[in-house]
Design a protein around this motif. Structure first.
Motif, PDB file in Angstrom:
ATOM      1  N   ASN A 287       0.859  -1.218  -0.064  1.00 24.78           N
ATOM      2  CA  ASN A 287      -0.117   0.043  -0.030  1.00 24.78           C
ATOM      3  C   ASN A 287       0.826   1.225  -0.136  1.00 24.78           C
ATOM      4  O   ASN A 287       2.185   1.115   0.633  1.00 24.78           O
TER       5      ASN A 287
ATOM      6  N   GLU B  13      -1.912   6.261  -2.660  1.00 25.72           N
ATOM      7  CA  GLU B  13      -3.036   5.587  -2.762  1.00 25.72           C
ATOM      8  C   GLU B  13      -4.408   5.922  -1.904  1.00 25.72           C
ATOM      9  O   GLU B  13      -5.336   5.392  -1.612  1.00 25.72           O
ATOM     10  N   ARG B  14      -3.838   6.966  -1.152  1.00 26.05           N
ATOM     11  CA  ARG B  14      -4.613   7.304   0.152  1.00 26.05           C
ATOM     12  C   ARG B  14      -6.288   7.905  -0.429  1.00 26.05           C
ATOM     13  O   ARG B  14      -7.316   7.982   0.362  1.00 26.05           O
ATOM     14  N   ARG B  15      -6.337   8.385  -1.770  1.00 30.72           N
ATOM     15  CA  ARG B  15      -7.607   8.762  -2.419  1.00 30.72           C
ATOM     16  C   ARG B  15      -8.785   7.618  -2.336  1.00 30.72           C
ATOM     17  O   ARG B  15      -9.710   7.901  -2.433  1.00 30.72           O
ATOM     18  N   ASP B  16      -8.078   6.280  -2.230  1.00 21.89           N
ATOM     19  CA  ASP B  16      -9.019   5.245  -1.937  1.00 21.89           C
ATOM     20  C   ASP B  16      -9.974   5.476  -0.571  1.00 21.89           C
ATOM     21  O   ASP B  16     -11.139   4.862  -0.780  1.00 21.89           O
ATOM     22  N   TRP B  17      -9.648   6.303   0.246  1.00 16.41           N
ATOM     23  CA  TRP B  17     -10.518   6.565   1.591  1.00 16.41           C
ATOM     24  C   TRP B  17     -11.719   7.261   0.856  1.00 16.41           C
ATOM     25  O   TRP B  17     -12.928   6.911   1.512  1.00 16.41           O
TER      26      TRP B  17
ATOM     27  N   GLU C 150     -13.336   6.348  -1.790  1.00 16.76           N
ATOM     28  CA  GLU C 150     -14.370   5.625  -2.116  1.00 16.76           C
ATOM     29  C   GLU C 150     -15.107   5.165  -0.939  1.00 16.76           C
ATOM     30  O   GLU C 150     -16.494   4.867  -0.852  1.00 16.76           O
TER      31      GLU C 150
ATOM     32  N   ARG D  52     -16.242   1.064   0.457  1.00 14.15           N
ATOM     33  CA  ARG D  52     -15.568   0.020   0.543  1.00 14.15           C
ATOM     34  C   ARG D  52     -14.057   0.216  -0.073  1.00 14.15           C
ATOM     35  O   ARG D  52     -13.916   0.635  -1.298  1.00 14.15           O
ATOM     36  N   ALA D  53     -13.094  -0.242   0.795  1.00 16.54           N
ATOM     37  CA  ALA D  53     -11.786  -0.086   0.283  1.00 16.54           C
ATOM     38  C   ALA D  53     -10.705  -0.901   1.130  1.00 16.54           C
ATOM     39  O   ALA D  53     -10.764  -0.907   2.362  1.00 16.54           O
ATOM     40  N   SER D  54      -9.645  -1.616   0.580  1.00 15.91           N
ATOM     41  CA  SER D  54      -8.646  -2.219   1.004  1.00 15.91           C
ATOM     42  C   SER D  54      -7.503  -1.537   1.240  1.00 15.91           C
ATOM     43  O   SER D  54      -7.274  -0.795  -0.061  1.00 15.91           O
ATOM     44  N   PHE D  55      -6.297  -1.872   2.021  1.00 16.31           N
ATOM     45  CA  PHE D  55      -5.149  -1.039   2.087  1.00 16.31           C
ATOM     46  C   PHE D  55      -4.023  -2.056   2.155  1.00 16.31           C
ATOM     47  O   PHE D  55      -3.265  -1.902   3.021  1.00 16.31           O
TER      48      PHE D  55
END
Length: 288
Positions: free
Chosen positions: A101, A105-109, A111, A118-121
């Motif tokens: 990770n 990629e913190r923009r996934d938060w 989502e 839902r998002a995984s890290f």
């Protein structure tokens, strides 16, 4: 919530000062890091983006410093290993980014907040965030049935994400100033590359390397009171840098420092020292 960088040992590294680090761990990034901690962060950001020179691409940089920074300065896609760490102060449960990770990629938060919820890290552990109505549930390791969890309101998570973003911007400003001291002619391109590696805009972030007759940089950061002394000591060291040309010009500069209780002061860098005085009336509007 803190933005954190995955780090490891720095034994034998001599290109710039670094702090002692554990074999494996996470370094929080913010605007009040000591210079040695900034140096440690830069080691692992550069090393994570390291690559061998391409025979058909850019020629390798000839000096040791340039060689270590080669990937950071030449790769198109840059990233950092780490993410966002969240600690439940009531239970002590900590939600950490997993392997593979990145902070970029913190923009996934978003989502979780505004997308499909839902998002995984990363993996090993496999942290998972899920929105359930007005609550966000953080599972420390989704591969475990008995995994600890943290629950917090959506509004609180949004506030924490905004604060973490400010911490990253403050770190970027701090690192830009650090680079002018330790990275010489590579300061400007490294600062630009750092913006890309952290997925931050470059506007207002500038660092210039020494030239024949001039040197300049802009610096800004939110700094904790306990870090002011080391920053002032560092600034005094910069003020004492010997002149490098026949003009015998020493480093000069002006910093406007605002304190929540004491108000604004001027730090004037000239004649090999730092003089501190109350800010003039022309600058006080900045503190209003």
């Amino acid at each position: 919530m803190q933005p954190v960088l995955e780090i490891g040992p720095c034994e034998g590294f001599t290109l710039w000062p670094v702090a002692e680090s554990t074999p494996y761990g996470f370094l929080p990034l913010h605007g009040a890091l000591a210079p040695e901690d900034v140096g440690t962060a830069m080691v692992f950001i550069a090393d994570y983006n390291n690559c061998e020179p391409d025979e058909d691409g850019d020629p390798p940089l000839v000096d040791a410093l340039g060689g270590f920074l080669h990937g950071l300065l030449t790769m198109e896609d840059l990233s950092t290993s780490g993410g966002l760490r969240i600690t439940d102060t009531a239970t002590g449960t900590t939600f950490l980014p997993g392997c593979c990770n990145g902070l970029d990629e913190r923009r996934d938060w978003l989502e979780v907040l505004d997308g499909d919820g839902r998002a995984s890290f990363g993996h090993g552990p496999s942290p998972l965030a899920e929105r359930r109505g007005a609550i966000v549930r953080l599972t420390v390791d989704a591969e475990r049935d008995d995994s600890p969890v943290i629950e917090l309101p959506v509004t609180e998570l949004r506030r924490l994400l905004a604060r973490a973003e400010r911490d990253l911007v403050d770190f970027l400003h701090l690192a830009a100033g650090w680079a002018t001291v330790h990275l010489r002619e590579y300061a400007t391109p490294v600062t630009t590359a750092l913006c890309r590696a952290l997925d931050l805009p470059a506007q207002g972030i500038r660092a210039s390397a020494p030239e024949a007759h001039a040197e300049g940089t802009d610096f800004g950061a939110h700094m904790r009171a306990q870090s002011v002394d080391w920053f002032l000591d560092r600034l005094r060291s910069v003020a004492r840098i010997p002149a490098s040309d026949d003009d015998n010009d020493l480093v000069t500069g002006l910093l406007l420092v605002s304190h929540e209780v004491d108000g604004m002061s001027e730090w004037r860098v000239r004649d090999g020292t730092v003089r501190i005085r109350a800010a003039g009336q022309d600058h006080r509007y900045l503190d209003e």
